[in-house]
Write an enzyme that holds these catalytic residues in place. Sequence first.
Site, PDB file in Angstrom:
ATOM      1  N   LYS A 252      53.109 -48.059  16.788  1.00  0.00           N
ATOM      2  CA  LYS A 252      52.716 -48.573  15.471  1.00  0.00           C
ATOM      3  C   LYS A 252      51.329 -48.069  15.078  1.00  0.00           C
ATOM      4  CE  LYS A 252      56.137 -51.916  15.345  1.00  0.00           C
ATOM      5  NZ  LYS A 252      57.073 -52.440  14.487  1.00  0.00           N
TER       6      LYS A 252
ATOM      7  N   LYS B 103      65.175 -45.811  17.667  1.00  0.00           N
ATOM      8  CA  LYS B 103      65.666 -47.188  17.648  1.00  0.00           C
ATOM      9  C   LYS B 103      65.902 -47.660  16.214  1.00  0.00           C
ATOM     10  CE  LYS B 103      63.150 -50.940  17.830  1.00  0.00           C
ATOM     11  NZ  LYS B 103      62.737 -52.343  17.915  1.00  0.00           N
TER      12      LYS B 103
ATOM     13  N   LYS C  90      63.808 -52.952  11.898  1.00  0.00           N
ATOM     14  CA  LYS C  90      63.802 -53.454  10.530  1.00  0.00           C
ATOM     15  C   LYS C  90      62.657 -52.912   9.683  1.00  0.00           C
ATOM     16  CE  LYS C  90      62.904 -58.037  12.368  1.00  0.00           C
ATOM     17  NZ  LYS C  90      61.596 -57.857  12.991  1.00  0.00           N
TER      18      LYS C  90
HETATM   19  P1  ATP Z   1      59.967 -54.136  13.622  1.00  0.00           P
HETATM   20  O1  ATP Z   1      60.657 -52.974  12.998  1.00  0.00           O
HETATM   21  O2  ATP Z   1      59.250 -55.030  12.656  1.00  0.00           O
HETATM   22  O3  ATP Z   1      59.103 -53.759  14.802  1.00  0.00           O
HETATM   23  P2  ATP Z   1      62.373 -54.783  15.034  1.00  0.00           P
HETATM   24  O4  ATP Z   1      63.563 -54.561  14.202  1.00  0.00           O
HETATM   25  O5  ATP Z   1      62.060 -53.779  16.097  1.00  0.00           O
HETATM   26  O6  ATP Z   1      61.094 -55.071  14.164  1.00  0.00           O
HETATM   27  P3  ATP Z   1      61.749 -57.195  16.439  1.00  0.00           P
HETATM   28  O7  ATP Z   1      61.356 -58.349  15.604  1.00  0.00           O
HETATM   29  O8  ATP Z   1      60.653 -56.431  17.131  1.00  0.00           O
HETATM   30  O9  ATP Z   1      62.638 -56.174  15.648  1.00  0.00           O
HETATM   31  O10 ATP Z   1      62.789 -57.631  17.517  1.00  0.00           O
HETATM   32  C1  ATP Z   1      63.561 -58.809  17.523  1.00  0.00           C
HETATM   33  C2  ATP Z   1      64.476 -58.758  18.720  1.00  0.00           C
HETATM   34  O11 ATP Z   1      65.507 -57.800  18.478  1.00  0.00           O
HETATM   35  C3  ATP Z   1      63.783 -58.316  20.009  1.00  0.00           C
HETATM   36  O12 ATP Z   1      64.352 -58.995  21.115  1.00  0.00           O
HETATM   37  C4  ATP Z   1      64.102 -56.855  20.072  1.00  0.00           C
HETATM   38  O13 ATP Z   1      64.042 -56.329  21.365  1.00  0.00           O
HETATM   39  C5  ATP Z   1      65.510 -56.823  19.497  1.00  0.00           C
HETATM   40  N1  ATP Z   1      65.806 -55.535  18.880  1.00  0.00           N
HETATM   41  C6  ATP Z   1      65.124 -54.950  17.870  1.00  0.00           C
HETATM   42  N2  ATP Z   1      65.663 -53.785  17.536  1.00  0.00           N
HETATM   43  C7  ATP Z   1      66.729 -53.616  18.371  1.00  0.00           C
HETATM   44  C8  ATP Z   1      67.695 -52.572  18.531  1.00  0.00           C
HETATM   45  N3  ATP Z   1      67.666 -51.511  17.767  1.00  0.00           N
HETATM   46  N4  ATP Z   1      68.646 -52.737  19.466  1.00  0.00           N
HETATM   47  C9  ATP Z   1      68.678 -53.837  20.236  1.00  0.00           C
HETATM   48  N5  ATP Z   1      67.783 -54.848  20.152  1.00  0.00           N
HETATM   49  C10 ATP Z   1      66.825 -54.747  19.224  1.00  0.00           C
END
Ligand code: ATP
Length: 327
Positions: free
Chosen positions: A111, A194, A197
């Site tokens: 980030k 990955k 969101k």
């Molecule tokens: P951001 O983009 O804001 O960093 P994010 O989509 O990566 O957010 P988080 O809020 O960091 O999501 O994660 C929420 C939960 O979902 C965590 O347990 C994270 O490990 C899981 N998670 C996020 N993205 C994935 C993915 N692509 N596959 C599986 N698990 C995920």
Amino acid sequence: MDHILSGIKPTGQLTLGNYIGAIRNFVKVQKEGDTFLFVADLHALTLPIEPETLKNNSRDLVAFYLAAGLDPKTATIFLQSDVPDHSELAIILQNYLYMGELSRMTQFKDKSSKMKEEAIGLGLFAYPVLMAADIVIYDSKRIPVGEDQVQHVELARDLVKRFNNRYGDILIMPKAEMVKVGARIMSLSDPTKKMSKSDPKGDIYLKDDIKVIRKKIMSAVTDMLAKVHYDPVNQPGISNLMTILSSLTGKSFDEIEKEFDGKGYGDFKRAVADVVCEEISKLQARYNEIINSGLVDEVLAEGAKKASVIASATLKRVQKAIGLYHK
Ligand code: ATP
Ligand code: LTN
């Protein structure tokens, strides 16, 4: 009963990755212990976010927790900011985590590498400190998360070891656990990245129109090998779609390979789209019933009360152990 804890930050629209890697697993494990699931709204502030967006995302996240099948009678569902003890504990714990280890965190590196040095907030750097506080304040043993969060839980484990070595057995040792299939769902447009969101490219959002979801899956990046085969290195796109299909149907990779032996990618993608669209349609129907029903606020009020009882007891225990007078 073991305490189980996890959270999601309300930074944006929930994705299929959040659902498969985290939320569905929360639903599965909620009955296996005393479960605490929260909205990490303070963590959402680590990158700039509009107040209205933060509010709406937080409400949405709770509605999706409930729509997915989390039962507020079984799991304690609450907002991180409704239990200020997390923040107070973080102020204490920050003294037991070090700059070197925090700067090695992959999430921080990812980030912050896109930002100018002057714009990197201290909160982004200290993110794992608050996360460790979230974890230890509920004496949590099991931390269900997606793969990207395991490193943060490992750091919380280091902290517990360090803290207990110094003060005695005060904190409970947590452990991350991941789903067997789907702990890292990849972007549909770039399956080497990955799905997340905050990066709209190649995401499937739980609130997307069902037709849009179908379109996104049908145009997912694949390869020229024309074989439905699980090989994340050489066929990352197909392997990602297989992971999605396997996690939602329970079919093994072997079974999927056999089922689509000799068939084209079009047939395979249609099958994936059918399964994903059915699952998300059901989720959206329940979400629509919940979002304007008043249930979200009821659940959060009750959850904060229940969570606070445990959080304040742990905070007291820590304050006493480190020698804060009057505690
Ligand atoms: P951001 O983009 O804001 O960093 P994010 O989509 O990566 O957010 P988080 O809020 O960091 O999501 O994660 C929420 C939960 O979902 C965590 O347990 C994270 O490990 C899981 N998670 C996020 N993205 C994935 C993915 N692509 N596959 C599986 N698990 C995920
Ligand atoms: N960092 C997590 C959200 C989170 C969390 C936690 C997860 C904050 N505190 C404690 C597990 C345990 C994320 O999903 N990005």
